[in-house]
Design a protein around this motif. Structure first.
Motif, short mmCIF file in Angstrom:
data_model
loop_
_atom_site.label_atom_id
_atom_site.label_comp_id
_atom_site.label_asym_id
_atom_site.label_seq_id
_atom_site.Cartn_x
_atom_site.Cartn_y
_atom_site.Cartn_z
N LYS A 190 0.42 -0.83 0.12
CA LYS A 190 -0.11 0.25 0.04
C LYS A 190 0.80 1.26 -0.23
CE LYS A 190 -3.90 -2.01 2.10
NZ LYS A 190 -4.52 -2.03 3.20
N PRO A 191 0.62 1.66 -0.89
CA PRO A 191 1.23 3.42 -0.49
C PRO A 191 1.08 4.17 0.50
CG PRO A 191 -0.38 3.61 -2.45
CD PRO A 191 -0.12 2.24 -1.65
N THR A 192 1.94 4.81 1.05
CA THR A 192 2.01 5.72 2.03
C THR A 192 3.07 6.44 2.92
OG1 THR A 192 1.31 5.82 4.65
CG2 THR A 192 2.87 3.31 3.51
N PRO A 193 2.88 7.36 3.46
CA PRO A 193 4.08 8.70 3.91
C PRO A 193 4.24 8.51 4.59
CG PRO A 193 2.11 9.34 4.19
CD PRO A 193 1.61 8.03 3.51
N GLN A 194 4.16 7.20 5.49
CA GLN A 194 4.39 6.84 7.00
C GLN A 194 5.72 6.02 6.62
OE1 GLN A 194 3.30 7.74 9.14
NE2 GLN A 194 1.63 8.76 8.85
N THR A 195 7.01 6.27 7.57
CA THR A 195 8.16 5.62 7.60
C THR A 195 8.56 5.13 8.56
OG1 THR A 195 8.97 7.63 7.47
CG2 THR A 195 9.08 7.11 5.54
N ASN A 196 7.78 5.15 9.34
CA ASN A 196 8.10 4.39 11.20
C ASN A 196 6.91 3.23 11.35
OD1 ASN A 196 5.39 6.37 10.83
ND2 ASN A 196 5.24 6.08 12.61
N ILE A 197 6.69 2.61 10.47
CA ILE A 197 5.84 0.97 10.59
C ILE A 197 6.81 -0.37 9.72
CG2 ILE A 197 4.09 1.72 8.34
CD1 ILE A 197 2.11 0.57 9.73
N THR A 198 6.40 -1.70 10.75
CA THR A 198 6.65 -2.36 9.62
C THR A 198 6.08 -3.32 10.12
OG1 THR A 198 9.16 -1.72 10.91
CG2 THR A 198 8.69 -4.08 10.35
N PHE A 199 5.24 -3.88 8.73
CA PHE A 199 4.61 -5.09 8.57
C PHE A 199 5.48 -6.40 9.11
CE2 PHE A 199 2.62 -1.80 6.36
CZ PHE A 199 1.06 -1.71 7.01
N ALA A 200 4.22 -7.18 9.65
CA ALA A 200 5.73 -9.09 9.66
C ALA A 200 4.37 -10.27 9.84
CB ALA A 200 6.36 -8.81 10.94
N VAL A 201 5.03 -10.86 9.15
CA VAL A 201 3.91 -12.01 9.78
C VAL A 201 4.38 -12.67 11.11
CG1 VAL A 201 3.86 -15.11 8.58
CG2 VAL A 201 4.24 -12.72 7.04
N GLN A 202 3.92 -12.44 11.78
CA GLN A 202 3.31 -12.96 13.16
C GLN A 202 2.71 -13.40 14.03
OE1 GLN A 202 6.81 -12.98 15.49
NE2 GLN A 202 5.62 -14.14 16.05
N ASP A 203 2.08 -14.26 15.19
CA ASP A 203 1.00 -15.08 15.77
C ASP A 203 0.93 -14.23 17.22
OD1 ASP A 203 -1.23 -16.05 15.91
OD2 ASP A 203 -0.80 -17.95 15.91
N ALA A 204 2.35 -14.55 17.70
CA ALA A 204 2.00 -14.11 19.27
C ALA A 204 2.98 -13.30 19.26
CB ALA A 204 2.52 -16.01 20.02
N VAL A 205 2.71 -12.36 20.22
CA VAL A 205 3.59 -11.47 20.38
C VAL A 205 4.85 -11.68 20.77
CG1 VAL A 205 4.08 -9.90 22.75
CG2 VAL A 205 2.18 -10.48 22.41
#
Length: 203
Positions: free
Chosen positions: A79-94
């Motif tokens: 997704k296009p976004t101006p945000q640079t302070n976000i990380t997406f990751a595949v994860q189930d638990a904390v």
């Protein structure tokens, strides 16, 4: 079919689905922002295709958004976004060993078999006074609850539904409290969706 593969399968259609109740969605977004600070390190669990994470990222220092579905995370990353302070990751638990100032989870815990275990993990990842903010579908009780009780096992057997756990709003809040949190705010926004803001209790 695992729950991850189910969500992988439906991810493209899910990404195109409109928000069911925009007014309630915006209300809970605004309430959530009111508890976040621009210095916060935040985790969102069950982020789906990342729409909510992208809207909240500007309110915090960094937001880590996770989901069990690789396909959902792939869409979020695209997704296009101006945000640079976000990380997406595949994860189930904390994520183990990580600490956060706030943990968010929207429309997730009715899909988690070991909900209480997740609450304990979230508690461990927060400092004293840290916020746990969630919205969950409460599917037990009333005519809708009866309908879900009949339909969900059939849909799951056909591969058309993931695991779904049914509980009342009272049971949900009791489980959150039992994990070491105090309820700060709660309400239905909308209908069966229970929005809960909880703070980690002083030990």
């Amino acid at each position: 079919m695992t729950d991850a593969s189910f969500w992988d399968k439906v991810a493209p259609k899910y990404a195109l689905s409109p928000i069911g109740n925009p007014q309630a969605y915006e209300y809970t977004l605004d309430r959530t922002r009111s508890y976040l600070k621009n210095t916060d390190q935040v985790l969102e669990m069950g982020c789906g295709t990342g729409s909510t994470a992208l809207l909240l990222a500007s309110s915090v220092d960094h937001l880590t958004a996770t989901d069990i579905s690789p396909a959902m995370i792939a869409i979020a990353k695209g997704k296009p976004t101006p945000q640079t302070n976000i990380t997406f990751a595949v994860q189930d638990a904390v994520p183990e060993g990580r600490k956060y100032d706030a943990v968010l989870a929207f429309n997730l815990f009715h899909l988690v078999p070991e909900m209480e275990n997740r609450f304990r993990q979230i508690h461990a990842a927060l400092p004293e006074g840290g916020y746990f903010i969630s919205k969950s579908a409460c599917l037990r009780g009333g005519l809708k609850g009866i309908g879900f009780a009949i339909l969900l096992p059939m849909l799951r057997a056909m591969g058309k539904a993931p695991y779904v756990r049914r509980f009342t709003a009272t049971a949900l809040e009791q489980a959150i409290t039992a994990a070491g949190f105090d309820i700060v705010e709660s309400g239905n926004h909308p209908g069966i969706a229970r929005y809960v803001v909880a703070r980690k209790r002083a030990s």
